[in-house]
Scaffold this active site. Structure first.
Site, PDB file in Angstrom:
ATOM      1  NE  ARG A 175      -3.601   0.247   0.028  1.00  0.00           N
ATOM      2  CZ  ARG A 175      -4.693   0.484   0.742  1.00  0.00           C
ATOM      3  NH1 ARG A 175      -5.223  -0.490   1.448  1.00  0.00           N
ATOM      4  NH2 ARG A 175      -5.265   1.666   0.728  1.00  0.00           N
TER       5      ARG A 175
ATOM      6  CB  ILE B   7       7.354 -14.395  -6.809  1.00  0.00           C
ATOM      7  CG1 ILE B   7       7.582 -15.657  -7.604  1.00  0.00           C
ATOM      8  CG2 ILE B   7       6.351 -14.607  -5.673  1.00  0.00           C
ATOM      9  CD1 ILE B   7       8.345 -16.705  -6.802  1.00  0.00           C
TER      10      ILE B   7
ATOM     11  NE  ARG C 250       2.808  -0.161   7.110  1.00  0.00           N
ATOM     12  CZ  ARG C 250       1.524  -0.472   7.041  1.00  0.00           C
ATOM     13  NH1 ARG C 250       0.875  -0.902   8.113  1.00  0.00           N
ATOM     14  NH2 ARG C 250       0.859  -0.355   5.907  1.00  0.00           N
TER      15      ARG C 250
END
Lengths: 206, 206, 206, 206
Positions: free
Chosen positions: B63, B72, B169
Site C-alpha cells: 500500500r 513473484i 510501521r
C-alpha cells in the site's frame, strides 16, 4: 468530477465557457491532446469506484500506485466474509506461462472442484471463526482465509491514469476476471466522457 | 546507493567534497533538514530490499505507493509454495478494535491451532496442485491458497520515504509481524546512514 | 468533489448513509483518522484551483508532486503578459539565510525600486515583443522575461495532500507571497470540510 | 545504481546470478519486458544527474513528477548568477503554434539580439545586486532576474521513468534546448544499460 468540457477548459486554462456542448474545435483539441500525449488536462477529471472483488484481483489492482485506495480492514472486522467460488475453470495456456486459454475444464471436473473449493473455504472460515471466538487477534486469524475471499474498497483515480489502467487491464494478457472489471469501468468512462473515449479508442486501434 | 555525505552534497548542490568524513557543520545541516522537513535531499539515497513475507503482510507493505515493487507472480509459477504457520497466537486487544495485545493463547490451544493451520494449508496446497496437474490455469487455482502463504518481492525506496515507512510501521499500532520487518530494516538504515538515523531518532522521540 | 461525509463513508467503506449531517460518532472518527495518520480516506476528496501567480511562486508550488497541474504555455502564446510589481520590499532576515523579516525598505527607496522594476519589466517585454514580431520562436524569446511575470495554472489535489501543502506553505518559513495564497486556500478548505478542518487545526496547534 | 543484470534479477526475483555477462535468455527477457510494458523491473535501476540549465528548461524538467529534485535556492544565495545568452535564434514554425522551425534569424539580427539580451540581463543583475545590498530579501529581489538565468539541480529517477522522459523529451515536438539535454542523457543510458537501450530503441522505431 469533471467532463469532456473540463478537459478542454483546463487545456486552454480558461473558465469562460458557458455552453455544455463541445464544438468541432473542442473535439479536435481533445484528439490532439490524446495523440500527442499531453496528458495533464485529463488529470483534472476524477472518478471514485466502490469495488467488491476477490483478493487475488484486488492485489493486482492495488499495484496501480496512481490510485487512492480505502479497503475494508480484516484487522478491524470479522463480519460479512464471503468467497468467490468459480464455476468454470479456464485451462493454462500451452504457449504462455502466464495466461489462461479459452478452453475450460470438463463439466464433471468443474463441478467437482467447485464443491471442493466451497467446502475448503467453509472449513477455513470455521477455523477462523473459532480462533476469533477464542480471542485470537483478527490480524493473525485472517491468515487462514483463502485468496478467493472477497474484499471491498473505494478507489479514486484521474482520467489519464484510468485510461492507462484500462489499456493494461482490458488487454488480452490480463487475467480474465480482471478484464471483466476493466470492461465494466470502460463502459462508465464511455458514458461520462464520450468524446475522450471515442478518440482514445480510435488511437488504441490504430 | 548513497550515504550521509550524498545528502549533504545534494542539499548544497555540490560535488566538490572529497572527504568521506562528515564534519560538525555537515551534521548540523542534516539535523536542520530533518527538523524543518526539507525532505528532498533524502530522496537521492536509495535502498533495495529482497523480502520474503506472508501475503497479509505483503498486502500492507504494497500500500506504500512510493516504493517500486517486483513480486513473484503466482500466475507464472507454481514452484516453492511455502506457508507461515504461527506458533504463538496473540489475543485481540480489548480496547482497540484493530490491534492485538501482548497476551497469547494458552500453550495447549496454540499447539492445537498450529496443527490445524498447518493441516489446512497442506490440504489447500494439495487441491491447488491437483487442479494445476489437471491443467487448470494457475491464475485461478491460486485462489484456494490461504493468506499465510509466503510471497517474495524486491522493493526499492528512497530514504525519505523509507523513514516515513519506518515511522508508521515500527509504531505500536502496526501489526506485530510487520513491526519485526520494520525493525530489521531500521537496523540496516542505522548502519548505512548513521548520522541521519541518529537525528531522525532524536526528533521522533521529542 | 466530496465532503466531510465522504471521508466518513470511505473510511467505513459504506455508501449507506443518507443523512448529510454528521453525528458525534462521525466527528470522532474524523478526529481519530487525522490523529493516527490514517490518511487514505482524505484522498477521495478533491479540489481544483485556478491560480494566477508570479513565476517564482509558481515554481515553488509545482515542486509539490502530488498535485496535477495545467499551466499556460509560453511556447504557445504571447498574449496577456503581465507582471507582479511589488510596492513593499521586505528585508532579508539577519539570523536566517533563507527568510525575509517583517521590516520593509523605506518608502522612498521602495518607490524607487517599484519604478525601476516596472521600467525594467516593460523594456524586457518590449524586446520580447520585437523578437516575436521578427519571427523569433516564443520558446526562445520568453527567456528575457523576468520572474515577476504572472503565470496561470489549474491545479488539482486531494485533501490529504492539500493539508500537507497547507502545513508547509502557511508555515512561518514559507515565503510571504506563498503564504498569502496558502491562507486563502485554507479558508476555502474550512468552508468545504469544516469538521476535518477543525480537528486538523487543533492537532497542528497541539 | 544497477545494470541490465539487476533488471533480469528483479524480474526473476532472484539473487543467484554471479556472472556479469547476460546470456541470450536474459536478453530475450529484457526485450519481452519492454515490449509487454512490464515496467517494474526497470524501477530498481536508478540514476542521479547534476544539471545546470536555464530556468525555462528547468521548469519543463520539473514537471516530471517521478523525479526527485534538489535545486539551488535563490531565497538562500545570491552567488554565481549566470545567464544563457543565445547566439542563434530559431524562428517560430508557421504551421505549429508551439514549435520552432530549423530556420534561424539572419546573422546581423542575431548579433543584435544577442547583445541586447546580454545587456538586459546585466542591468537586471545590477538592479538585483543593488536591492540585495540595500537589504532587500533575496526571495523578492530575484523576481527581476530573467528566465535566461541558469539554475542548478540534482535529479534522481529510475530507469523506467527515465526512458519515458527520453521518449517525450527527445521527441521532435520538444524544445530544441531540452532535446540537447535529453540526447546527452540518452548517451549515458546507452553506456550504463546497453541491452535495455538497444531494445528500447528498436521498439521505439517500430
Amino acid at each position: 468530477m469533471g467532463s469532456d468540457l473540463s478537459i478542454v477548459n483546463s487545456a486552454r486554462i480558461s473558465y469562460n465557457r458557458d455552453s455544455k456542448e463541445l464544438d468541432y474545435k473542442d473535439e479536435r483539441l481533445i484528439k490532439y491532446l490524446l495523440k500527442n500525449k499531453h496528458t495533464s488536462p485529463f488529470e483534472h477529471v476524477l472518478f471514485t469506484f466502490n469495488i467488491k472483488t476477490p483478493l487475488f484481483i484486488a492485489r493486482q489492482w492495488m499495484r496501480h500506485r496512481t490510485w487512492s485506495f480505502n479497503e475494508i480492514s480484516r484487522r478491524y472486522t470479522d463480519e460479512n466474509i464471503e468467497f468467490y467460488i468459480p464455476k468454470e475453470f479456464r485451462l493454462q495456456k500451452d504457449d504462455n506461462k502466464q495466461m489462461s486459454s479459452e478452453e475450460v475444464l470438463s463439466e464433471t471436473e468443474s463441478f467437482l472442484y467447485h464443491s471442493e473449493i466451497r467446502n475448503q473455504c467453509l472449513i477455513s472460515l470455521q477455523i477462523y471463526s473459532e480462533m476469533v471466538s477464542k480471542g485470537v487477534a483478527r490480524e493473525i486469524a485472517r491468515g487462514i482465509l483463502p485468496q478467493f475471499m472477497y474484499t471491498n474498497f473505494f478507489g479514486t483515480v484521474d482520467l489519464h491514469n484510468l485510461l492507462h489502467f484500462l489499456e493494461l487491464r482490458t488487454h488480452i494478457h490480463s487475467q480474465h476476471e480482471m478484464r471483466l472489471y476493466a470492461i465494466a469501468i470502460e463502459n462508465i468512462v464511455k458514458e461520462v466522457v464520450p468524446i475522450t473515449y471515442k478518440y482514445w479508442k480510435e488511437l488504441k486501434e490504430e
